[in-house]
Write a protein that holds these residues in place. Structure first.
Motif, PDB file in Angstrom:
ATOM      1  N   VAL A 105       0.834  -1.207   0.000  1.00 36.00           N
ATOM      2  CA  VAL A 105       0.000   0.000   0.000  1.00 36.00           C
ATOM      3  C   VAL A 105       0.866   1.252   0.000  1.00 36.00           C
ATOM      4  O   VAL A 105       0.544   2.253  -0.651  1.00 36.00           O
ATOM      5  CB  VAL A 105      -0.954  -0.005   1.209  1.00 36.00           C
ATOM      6  CG1 VAL A 105      -1.693   1.327   1.323  1.00 36.00           C
ATOM      7  CG2 VAL A 105      -1.953  -1.150   1.094  1.00 36.00           C
ATOM      8  N   GLU A 106       1.991   1.207   0.707  1.00 29.34           N
ATOM      9  CA  GLU A 106       2.881   2.362   0.789  1.00 29.34           C
ATOM     10  C   GLU A 106       3.368   2.783  -0.596  1.00 29.34           C
ATOM     11  O   GLU A 106       3.640   3.972  -0.828  1.00 29.34           O
ATOM     12  CB  GLU A 106       4.077   2.024   1.686  1.00 29.34           C
ATOM     13  CG  GLU A 106       5.170   3.084   1.753  1.00 29.34           C
ATOM     14  CD  GLU A 106       4.740   4.371   2.441  1.00 29.34           C
ATOM     15  OE1 GLU A 106       5.422   5.391   2.251  1.00 29.34           O
ATOM     16  OE2 GLU A 106       3.722   4.338   3.164  1.00 29.34           O
ATOM     17  N   PHE A 108       1.703   3.193  -3.195  1.00 28.21           N
ATOM     18  CA  PHE A 108       0.772   4.173  -3.750  1.00 28.21           C
ATOM     19  C   PHE A 108       1.061   5.576  -3.204  1.00 28.21           C
ATOM     20  O   PHE A 108       0.987   6.561  -3.944  1.00 28.21           O
ATOM     21  CB  PHE A 108      -0.667   3.756  -3.444  1.00 28.21           C
ATOM     22  CG  PHE A 108      -1.087   2.529  -4.197  1.00 28.21           C
ATOM     23  CD1 PHE A 108      -1.687   2.637  -5.439  1.00 28.21           C
ATOM     24  CD2 PHE A 108      -0.854   1.264  -3.690  1.00 28.21           C
ATOM     25  CE1 PHE A 108      -2.054   1.515  -6.154  1.00 28.21           C
ATOM     26  CE2 PHE A 108      -1.219   0.131  -4.393  1.00 28.21           C
ATOM     27  CZ  PHE A 108      -1.818   0.257  -5.628  1.00 28.21           C
ATOM     28  N   THR A 109       1.411   5.645  -1.945  1.00 27.82           N
ATOM     29  CA  THR A 109       1.792   6.941  -1.376  1.00 27.82           C
ATOM     30  C   THR A 109       3.033   7.479  -2.073  1.00 27.82           C
ATOM     31  O   THR A 109       3.130   8.674  -2.375  1.00 27.82           O
ATOM     32  CB  THR A 109       2.044   6.804   0.134  1.00 27.82           C
ATOM     33  OG1 THR A 109       0.894   6.232   0.762  1.00 27.82           O
ATOM     34  CG2 THR A 109       2.334   8.162   0.761  1.00 27.82           C
ATOM     35  N   ARG A 112       2.311   9.060  -5.508  1.00 26.57           N
ATOM     36  CA  ARG A 112       1.409  10.214  -5.583  1.00 26.57           C
ATOM     37  C   ARG A 112       2.007  11.314  -6.458  1.00 26.57           C
ATOM     38  O   ARG A 112       3.192  11.631  -6.361  1.00 26.57           O
ATOM     39  CB  ARG A 112       1.140  10.775  -4.192  1.00 26.57           C
ATOM     40  CG  ARG A 112       0.175   9.945  -3.354  1.00 26.57           C
ATOM     41  CD  ARG A 112      -0.145  10.658  -2.058  1.00 26.57           C
ATOM     42  NE  ARG A 112      -1.174   9.961  -1.286  1.00 26.57           N
ATOM     43  CZ  ARG A 112      -1.816  10.492  -0.252  1.00 26.57           C
ATOM     44  NH1 ARG A 112      -1.520  11.740   0.136  1.00 26.57           N
ATOM     45  NH2 ARG A 112      -2.739   9.808   0.395  1.00 26.57           N
ATOM     46  N   TRP A 148      -2.346   8.996  -8.636  1.00 19.82           N
ATOM     47  CA  TRP A 148      -1.130   8.188  -8.636  1.00 19.82           C
ATOM     48  C   TRP A 148      -0.550   8.127 -10.050  1.00 19.82           C
ATOM     49  O   TRP A 148      -1.284   7.985 -11.027  1.00 19.82           O
ATOM     50  CB  TRP A 148      -1.421   6.750  -8.203  1.00 19.82           C
ATOM     51  CG  TRP A 148      -2.121   6.586  -6.897  1.00 19.82           C
ATOM     52  CD1 TRP A 148      -1.855   7.211  -5.712  1.00 19.82           C
ATOM     53  CD2 TRP A 148      -3.222   5.689  -6.643  1.00 19.82           C
ATOM     54  NE1 TRP A 148      -2.712   6.774  -4.746  1.00 19.82           N
ATOM     55  CE2 TRP A 148      -3.564   5.836  -5.277  1.00 19.82           C
ATOM     56  CE3 TRP A 148      -3.935   4.787  -7.425  1.00 19.82           C
ATOM     57  CZ2 TRP A 148      -4.593   5.106  -4.687  1.00 19.82           C
ATOM     58  CZ3 TRP A 148      -4.964   4.068  -6.843  1.00 19.82           C
ATOM     59  CH2 TRP A 148      -5.282   4.227  -5.496  1.00 19.82           C
ATOM     60  N   ASP A 187      -7.429   6.636   2.934  1.00 13.63           N
ATOM     61  CA  ASP A 187      -6.774   7.889   2.572  1.00 13.63           C
ATOM     62  C   ASP A 187      -6.227   7.826   1.152  1.00 13.63           C
ATOM     63  O   ASP A 187      -6.361   8.791   0.378  1.00 13.63           O
ATOM     64  CB  ASP A 187      -5.647   8.186   3.566  1.00 13.63           C
ATOM     65  CG  ASP A 187      -4.998   9.536   3.317  1.00 13.63           C
ATOM     66  OD1 ASP A 187      -5.722  10.542   3.235  1.00 13.63           O
ATOM     67  OD2 ASP A 187      -3.757   9.592   3.208  1.00 13.63           O
ATOM     68  N   GLU A 188      -5.612   6.692   0.788  1.00 18.89           N
ATOM     69  CA  GLU A 188      -5.112   6.538  -0.577  1.00 18.89           C
ATOM     70  C   GLU A 188      -6.258   6.537  -1.584  1.00 18.89           C
ATOM     71  O   GLU A 188      -6.161   7.130  -2.663  1.00 18.89           O
ATOM     72  CB  GLU A 188      -4.285   5.262  -0.712  1.00 18.89           C
ATOM     73  CG  GLU A 188      -2.902   5.345  -0.112  1.00 18.89           C
ATOM     74  CD  GLU A 188      -2.091   6.508  -0.652  1.00 18.89           C
ATOM     75  OE1 GLU A 188      -2.182   6.799  -1.869  1.00 18.89           O
ATOM     76  OE2 GLU A 188      -1.382   7.132   0.131  1.00 18.89           O
ATOM     77  N   CYS A 189      -7.345   5.873  -1.235  1.00 15.06           N
ATOM     78  CA  CYS A 189      -8.501   5.834  -2.138  1.00 15.06           C
ATOM     79  C   CYS A 189      -9.033   7.238  -2.385  1.00 15.06           C
ATOM     80  O   CYS A 189      -9.355   7.607  -3.530  1.00 15.06           O
ATOM     81  CB  CYS A 189      -9.603   4.961  -1.544  1.00 15.06           C
ATOM     82  SG  CYS A 189      -9.252   3.183  -1.553  1.00 15.06           S
ATOM     83  N   PHE A 191      -7.427  10.052  -2.192  1.00 17.62           N
ATOM     84  CA  PHE A 191      -6.463  10.822  -2.980  1.00 17.62           C
ATOM     85  C   PHE A 191      -6.633  10.536  -4.468  1.00 17.62           C
ATOM     86  O   PHE A 191      -6.670  11.456  -5.302  1.00 17.62           O
ATOM     87  CB  PHE A 191      -5.038  10.494  -2.527  1.00 17.62           C
ATOM     88  CG  PHE A 191      -3.988  11.369  -3.147  1.00 17.62           C
ATOM     89  CD1 PHE A 191      -3.693  12.613  -2.601  1.00 17.62           C
ATOM     90  CD2 PHE A 191      -3.294  10.963  -4.271  1.00 17.62           C
ATOM     91  CE1 PHE A 191      -2.731  13.436  -3.182  1.00 17.62           C
ATOM     92  CE2 PHE A 191      -2.320  11.779  -4.854  1.00 17.62           C
ATOM     93  CZ  PHE A 191      -2.046  13.018  -4.295  1.00 17.62           C
ATOM     94  N   GLN A 192      -6.750   9.264  -4.812  1.00 14.93           N
ATOM     95  CA  GLN A 192      -6.935   8.886  -6.213  1.00 14.93           C
ATOM     96  C   GLN A 192      -8.312   9.307  -6.717  1.00 14.93           C
ATOM     97  O   GLN A 192      -8.458   9.780  -7.859  1.00 14.93           O
ATOM     98  CB  GLN A 192      -6.742   7.375  -6.386  1.00 14.93           C
ATOM     99  CG  GLN A 192      -6.999   6.833  -7.780  1.00 14.93           C
ATOM    100  CD  GLN A 192      -5.913   7.177  -8.793  1.00 14.93           C
ATOM    101  OE1 GLN A 192      -5.083   8.037  -8.555  1.00 14.93           O
ATOM    102  NE2 GLN A 192      -5.927   6.500  -9.925  1.00 14.93           N
TER     103      GLN A 192
END
Length: 498
Positions: A105-106, A108-109, A112, A148, A187-189, A191-192
């Motif tokens: 998962v990291e 994806f961060t 960004r 991303w 949080d990632e979701c 952002f995308q």
């Protein structure tokens, strides 16, 4: 691969109580004894190998035996010994995939987009744009910041980004269902998702309500190079029906997982726009203009997916093959979210898996696709969801065995995830990182030529599973992609204890 042990194991290790198999590359014809030792040299298991009946095995071109290691207990430093051959060391532990699920998962961060120039990107104009997109007359500039980066370049693509987001939304759903913290994934979701919403054409512009297909430079950005140093001119490509249907589908999924009713209006606008413009197909430009085309001439499955996410009655035909879903093959995501019985496709995958000495539920006769590792993982997602739906342990065991292939039980003895395993991928093709972070998945074996993206001639004539190079020049086998890391994050979290 030369110098690697002939006994191929999951180099990350094995889960206690699950299937534990290895594959031995050997010319031996008859079954042979093998022994498993622990780090102290004590015998912890033994058995006899099972020669694989197809000699050579077609996906690898190798003669092999399968070793059932039995119920090895938790521990470190296990090795399998057969004849004069010894495997890499491995461990058996319940928490094998905990750290990897977080690292996956990291990524994806780390991918960004924080490119300042993406707040004011024009639609693409000029002779090439007019040839590819006749009748499109973009005006003004658009804020398409965030999101991303798709792969080892600085392109962002709605059809690829939507399917990756769909996967992480499903991961958030899984974590919540298990009472685990989903905040990082959510949080990632978001952002995308924020970027995808900015890719929807605003009112007052041509094709309002549709989604721009992609944003990137008009030429490929240099390697290496940070995004702020990218000298290419960033542009938006014409909206496409596929991108618009994907925006509708993933917005509906997000409205449920993130409990955000406003996203239903986004989906409704996109749905209506796609119906008004059903034939805006992204042309196949062979990646000559700074990014992959991500074309898809058949949008039947895209409409089925969006329809299923609406919860409307829809006939979802069973997939004709077992080659894994992808950005242009979204019947399975429709099936997974429709509430229909998942046992028929899952049983077909188990049958396919049983016919592979390496444990992967994937073996297309026409060759292995670009991103084959992602497709394997997507087939494992089907098995995982079938296990969630039915509780049938066979499906979970299929996931466990299928993961072995990605972590070293394959023809090359290659662990395809950076930072994990003894012979892990180390030289991914990527502009973003001077030092490759752990938890990034390589695309994997690719024996099908892709126009505009030349393969390395050193791979010519190799069996499908051996079409891979751990070199940063091998775009078609050693790139990264959000569509591949998303199911890696899902499957490792599914197999994780915490």
């Amino acid at each position: 691969m030369s110098g690697r042990p002939s006994i191929r194991v999951n180099q990350v290790g094995y889960l206690p109580g699950g299937p534990q198999h290895a594959t031995w590359v050997t010319g031996e014809v008859a079954p042979r004894p093998f022994v498993v030792f622990d780090a102290a040299g004590a015998q912890r298991g033994a058995g006899r190998s099972e020669p694989w009946p197809e000699r050579p095995e077609p996906t690898s071109g190798l003669t092999v035996h399968v070793l059932d290691l039995g119920g090895l207990p938790p521990g470190d430093g296990f090795r399998v010994v057969a004849g004069d051959d010894r495997s890499h060391p491995f461990r058996v532990a319940a928490g094998l995939y905990d750290e990897l699920s977080r690292d996956a998962v990291e990524l994806f961060t780390r991918l960004r987009c924080r490119h300042a120039g993406d707040v004011a990107v024009p639609g693409w104009t000029g002779p090439d744009a007019e040839r590819l997109y006749p009748g499109w007359r973009p005006d003004g500039v658009f804020d398409v910041s965030g999101g991303w980066y798709d792969a080892g370049d600085y392109g962002k693509y709605v059809v690829s980004g939507a399917i990756a987001l769909w996967q992480l939304l499903d991961l958030a759903r899984l974590l919540k269902a298990r009472g685990r913290d989903a905040s990082v994934v959510v949080d990632e979701c978001r952002f995308q998702l924020d970027w995808l919403l900015r890719m929807q054409v605003p009112p007052g512009h041509q094709y309002a309500g549709m989604a721009f297909h992609r944003v990137h430079g008009t030429e490929w950005s240099p390697i290496p190079g940070r995004p702020e140093d990218d000298p290419t001119t960033r542009v938006l490509h014409r909206p496409s029906t596929a991108a618009t249907l994907h925006l509708a589908a993933v917005s509906l999924k997000a409205s449920r997982v993130l409990d955000d009713a406003a996203l239903v209006d986004v989906a409704r606008t996109a749905w209506r726009a796609a119906k008004q413009h059903p034939d805006l197909i992204a042309p196949d430009d062979e990646g000559r203009f700074g990014g992959g085309p991500y074309g898809d001439p058949d949008l039947t499955d895209d409409e089925v997916w969006a329809t299923a996410e609406w919860g409307l009655p829809v006939t979802i035909p069973p997939p004709a093959d077992l080659d894994g879903f992808d950005f242009d093959r979204v019947t399975i995501p429709a099936l997974l979210d429709s509430g229909q019985d998942l046992r028929p496709p899952a049983d077909r995958l188990l049958e396919l898996q049983a016919g592979q000495p390496w444990g992967q539920p994937y073996a297309p006769e026409q060759g292995w696709h670009w991103g084959s590792n992602g497709r394997i993982l997507n087939n494992l997602v089907v098995l995982a969801r079938a296990h969630e739906q039915t509780g049938d342990r066979r499906y979970r065991d299929g996931v466990v065995s299928g993961a072995d292939y990605l972590f070293g039980r394959n023809a090359l003895g290659q662990c395809y995830v950076t930072g994990y395993g003894t012979d892990a991928t180390r030289h991914l093709r990527t502009r973003q990182f001077s030092t490759i972070p752990p938890g990034a998945l390589a695309g994997g074996a690719n024996s099908i030529p892709t126009p505009g993206f030349p393969s390395d001639p050193r791979l010519d004539g190799r069996p499908p599973q051996c079409h891979y190079l751990d070199e940063d020049t091998s775009e078609t086998t050693n790139d990264i992609c959000i569509r591949w890391n998303a199911p890696l994050a899902y499957i490792t979290a599914y197999l994780s204890d915490g």
